[in-house]
Design a protein around this motif. Structure first.
Motif: not given
Ligand SMILES: *[C@@H]1O[C@H](CO)[C@@H](O)[C@H](O)[C@H]1NC(C)=O
Ligand SMILES: *[C@@H]1O[C@H](CO)[C@@H](O)[C@H](O)[C@H]1NC(C)=O
Ligand SMILES: *[C@@H]1O[C@H](CO)[C@@H](O)[C@H](O)[C@H]1NC(C)=O
Ligand SMILES: *[C@@H]1O[C@H](CO)[C@@H](O)[C@H](O)[C@H]1NC(C)=O
Ligand SMILES: *[C@@H]1O[C@H](CO)[C@@H](O)[C@H](O)[C@H]1NC(C)=O
Length: 370
Positions: A274-281, A290-298, A300-310
């Motif tokens: 789960v990366v935090l850094g420069p943009p996904r591109r 499709e090999s990583f998840i970018h925090v900017d895909d969400f 906020d933090e909560r929706s990212l956490a919900m996605y990981l739980l899912q």
């Protein structure tokens, strides 16, 4: 540490074995100050291809033999055997030395930025031999770079994690035509892990701290590293990563191309970063989308956490994050702090052996801070 002369089979097994074989000192995972890609481990066979793809020219003149490359200082005093270039990356097309008495004969001189004194008094002597090129070695991000005046127009080549450096340093994924059937997602007993050692806000960590503070309200994170007084022996690095479903690859500061071992480690271990850094591109220049998840895909933090739980509940969806491994193979990087510069120096060795062109670097800092 021994060579992995393994085939691409049982990659993870190899990784674990390597990790186990590595000797016994302590590791301070300071995934931190440096971008530093403590370099890759053990795919000698592969790595030479990685480098070769960018610089596929033949030696200008084989008869003249290998270029002599002088390492002016040992970066951070982290010494290694020059034969490690052969051992880890199958690179031995230059002659590396740290013997300053060979200065006048050196084709190239590697100068490490952070060890240059303010008054420039510890630079190699001038005038330099007319054929000699100076290589500026620096692996920190701009946020953690001190400007030393007088270097702007001094060098011939830059050696950096940046893709637009003269000599870019990076572990790359390797393609294979034959599907790799051997990869198995490692067994997981932890959900999200994070190894963090640097918590010095002068290095730009505030953003990731803010992220983490919020994120960890919604999901459990297993923490390791100096910052949490929970040291992880380096022999446990790859096995520990492998045992987590997700790994937080949070850079200390956000800059183009500034991501290396934090994403490479989980990819090599069989974990979803789960990366935090420069943009996904920017990540997608090096790693499949499709090999990583970018925090900017969400949002906020909560929706990212919900996605990981899912994903944690949906095996099938989780497994999609490993489809890329069928035709791409990551290489584990070297993990000891003292190995931080091996990849860069070996990459420089390989590059100068293939490229003898004249070159000057102008306005070094304009380029670096742009
Ligand atoms: C690290 O792991 C190795 C191998 O298991 C062990 O021998 C060594 O004592 C460990 N080092 C520390 C500081 O725990
Ligand atoms: C280079 O810098 C490191 C860290 O600041 C220092 O420990 C080392 O002594 C320096 N080496 C030289 C040759 O100046
Ligand atoms: C944080 O970094 C700054 C600048 O490098 C340094 O002066 C300071 O001592 C560091 N603080 C800690 C707690 O390590
Ligand atoms: C890092 O520093 C921040 C701010 O000083 C603090 O809130 C946080 O708990 C620290 N984290 C660690 C792991 O020490
Ligand atoms: C290296 O760069 C310096 C400074 O720009 C320049 O004077 C010199 O001619 C260059 N030499 C080579 C061999 O590229």
């Amino acid at each position: 540490m021994s060579n992995a002369n393994g085939t691409s089979l049982l990659r993870l097994g190899v990784i674990l074995l390597m990790a186990g074989v590595i000797s016994l000192s302590v590791v301070f995972f300071w995934f931190s100050l440096s971008n530093n890609c403590p370099s890759p481990v053990f795919r000698p066979d592969r790595y030479s291809q990685i480098i070769a793809d960018k610089s596929s020219r033949p030696l200008a003149n084989k008869a003249e033999g290998k270029p002599l490359v002088l390492l002016w200082v040992w970066p951070q005093d982290y010494r290694f055997e020059f034969s490690d270039c052969k051992r880890f990356f199958n690179i031995d097309n230059c002659q590396l030395t740290d013997d300053r008495s060979l200065y006048n004969d050196a084709d190239d001189v590697i100068v490490y930025h952070r060890n240059i004194s303010k008054d420039l008094s510890n630079l190699p002597p001038s005038p330099r031999p007319p054929f000699q090129r100076w290589i500026w070695l620096h692996l920190e991000s701009p946020t953690n770079t001190k400007i030393i005046p007088g270097l702007e127009n001094l060098f011939n080549l830059t050696l950096s994690y940046r893709q637009d450096a003269d000599i870019p340093v990076r572990m790359r994924l390797i393609t294979s035509k034959e599907p790799n059937k051997d990869f198995v997602i490692p067994k997981k007993d932890k959900l999200v892990c994070w190894i963090v050692s640097n918590n010095n806000s002068t290095t730009g960590v505030d953003r990731r701290n803010d992220f983490f503070k919020e994120f960890s309200k919604y999901i459990q994170v297993t923490l390791f590293g100096k910052a949490y007084a929970r040291f992880l022996n380096y022999t446990d690095y790859y096995p520990t990563l492998a045992s987590c479903k997700f790994y937080l690859a949070l850079e200390n500061s956000v800059h183009k191309d500034y991501f290396m071992e934090k994403i490479n480690g989980p990819l090599a271990a069989g974990t979803v970063p789960v990366v935090l850094g420069p943009p996904r591109r920017n990540y997608e220049n090096y790693y499949p989308a499709e090999s990583f998840i970018h925090v900017d895909d969400f949002p906020d933090e909560r929706s990212l956490a919900m996605y990981l739980l899912q994903l944690d509940r949906d095996e099938n969806a989780y497994h999609q994050y490993f489809n890329w491994r069928k035709h791409l193979t990551p290489s584990p990087h070297l993990i000891l702090q003292t190995q931080e510069f091996i990849l860069a120096i070996c990459t420089a060795c390989d590059h100068v052996a293939r490229h003898r062109e004249y070159k000057e670097v102008h306005d070094l800092y304009d380029w670096y801070f742009r």
